[in-house]
Motif scaffolding. Structure first.
Motif, PDB file in Angstrom:
ATOM      1  N   THR A 107      42.053  59.643  59.237  1.00 40.23           N
ATOM      2  CA  THR A 107      42.385  60.991  58.944  1.00 40.23           C
ATOM      3  C   THR A 107      41.888  61.886  60.028  1.00 40.23           C
ATOM      4  N   VAL A 128      46.433  63.258  57.572  1.00 35.78           N
ATOM      5  CA  VAL A 128      46.269  61.971  57.637  1.00 35.78           C
ATOM      6  C   VAL A 128      47.592  61.565  58.316  1.00 35.78           C
ATOM      7  N   VAL A 136      39.610  66.716  54.658  1.00 34.46           N
ATOM      8  CA  VAL A 136      40.135  65.194  54.761  1.00 34.46           C
ATOM      9  C   VAL A 136      39.231  64.430  55.501  1.00 34.46           C
TER      10      VAL A 136
END
Length: 388
Positions: free
Chosen positions: A269, A276, A305
């Motif tokens: 990530t 991702v 993320v």
């Protein structure tokens, strides 16, 4: 990010070979990034007594709180719990957690040992005197690689079952984030939390011994998909020239965070651009598994993320640093949904997601809890009918 060829079912014995215990076949290249869809477990219910929204059939419990003794033990839980992993331990298991604190505030890592019923029976410190231990990764030989997120950070190999932690400088001195072992190629992948960071792999001289080897960096174009190669980093010490600036053509990633390996694929990530990424190791190609700017129709469910892990069903679980304080799922058919949400902790981040060897419990932490301070960390466990 096609992952439909996943070999479904729990992993027995070989679970130590991958960070989450999952096995995957090589993924086909250049499929579309994950898109919004209903979750496989249904909608989230109202928040429970711990402030966590979960699908029907799932329950949460508080395992440990910063500054308080872990129930059933005499050990006081550390500050700012971060990256974590689970290890099989007879009929029970061990959960390891980093402390993203300074050396003077207790930085390092701790472990909790659980019996077969999930009750803590022991807890202890496994690494002390280090700085900003953010994420890390589990090795096939049952050690925990605890990574320092500082400009000259090191990887520390720690021993949840007993033993003295050892620095592994051959793995590079840079702003380390996470690690993931690949037992097939006998290498360890490493992320770098810089806005112009790189993705690395460490090739040990002898597999199972991280004291010596070659640090390499991923070389690729500037596109979001394509082919890649690896190049040796001349000076892993990173001084006077940072490791990320030593190799021409090294691909830049905006804030490398979590890593997850399963057979022939690596997912990692990047928090700076809410992506991702997937490396298809059998074909030496890379692509986007998720991009919050490519979710159509929106809004994108996953922002901030951060840490990532995988289940034995082939589902990826991605934790948010900020966002809506959620853990989101990306399924093998490239669908993304929200698995859980923590309410009332908007000044925190979710860290350290890790499944038990049986795959029926998910551990994770809220690094700063309700207080928004490193002294307010809370470590949780969610139990329920996870897909296998």
């Amino acid at each position: 990010m096609e992952r439909r060829n996943f070999l479904r079912g729990s992993v027995v014995g070989a679970g130590a070979l991958a960070f989450s215990g999952s096995l995957w076949h090589g993924a086909a290249s250049f499929a579309a990034p994950a898109q919004n869809a209903a979750g496989p477990y249904g909608s989230l219910l109202a928040a429970d007594a711990n402030g966590i929204q979960l699908p029907a059939g799932f329950t949460s419990q508080v395992v440990a709180r910063t500054g308080q003794v872990v129930p059933g033990t005499s050990y006081t839980w550390h500050r700012a719990p971060d990256g974590g992993a689970c290890f099989a331990d007879g009929t029970g298991w061990i959960y390891v957690s980093n402390s993203e604190a300074s050396s003077s505030s207790g930085g390092g890592a701790s472990m909790i040992r659980f019996n077969s019923g999930g009750t803590p029976v022991a807890a202890s410190r496994i690494l002390s005197g280090t700085n900003n231990n953010c994420a890390g990764g589990k090795t096939p030989w049952n050690t925990w690689l605890s990574c320092e997120e500082t400009s000259t950070g090191r990887v520390w190999e720690t021993y949840p079952f007993g033993g003295t932690a050892v620095a592994r400088p051959a793995m590079g001195r840079f702003q380390h984030e996470a690690a993931a072992a690949d037992p097939v190629r006998q290498v360890v992948y490493l992320t770098e939390d810089q806005s112009d960071g790189c993705l690395y792999r460490f090739v040990p001289t002898t597999w199972g011994n991280l004291s010596a080897g070659q640090l390499q960096v991923l070389v690729a174009g500037t596109a979001t998909s394509g082919s890649f190669t690896w190049a040796n980093v001349p000076d892993p010490d990173g001084s006077p020239t940072a490791t990320r600036n030593q190799v021409s053509g090294a691909k830049r990633f905006n804030g490398g965070e979590g890593l997850h390996y399963a057979n022939d694929a690596v997912w990692f990530t990047t928090k700076g651009d809410n992506r991702v990424w997937q490396l298809n190791l059998s074909s030496n190609t890379y692509e986007l598994a998720y991009d919050d700017g490519l979710v159509n129709p929106g809004p994108a469910p996953l922002t901030g993320v951060d840490n990532i892990t995988g289940s034995s069903a082939g589902d990826l679980y991605v934790a948010e640093d900020g966002g809506n304080m959620e853990i989101c799922m990306i399924t093998p058919d490239d669908k993304i949904s929200v698995f859980l949400r923590i309410n009332g902790q908007s000044s925190s981040e979710i860290t350290g997601p890790a499944f038990t060897p049986a795959g029926n419990r998910l551990y994770f932490s809220s690094q700063r809890g309700t207080s928004g301070s490193s002294t307010g960390g809370i470590t949780y466990c969610v139990t329920g009918p996870f897909r296998t």
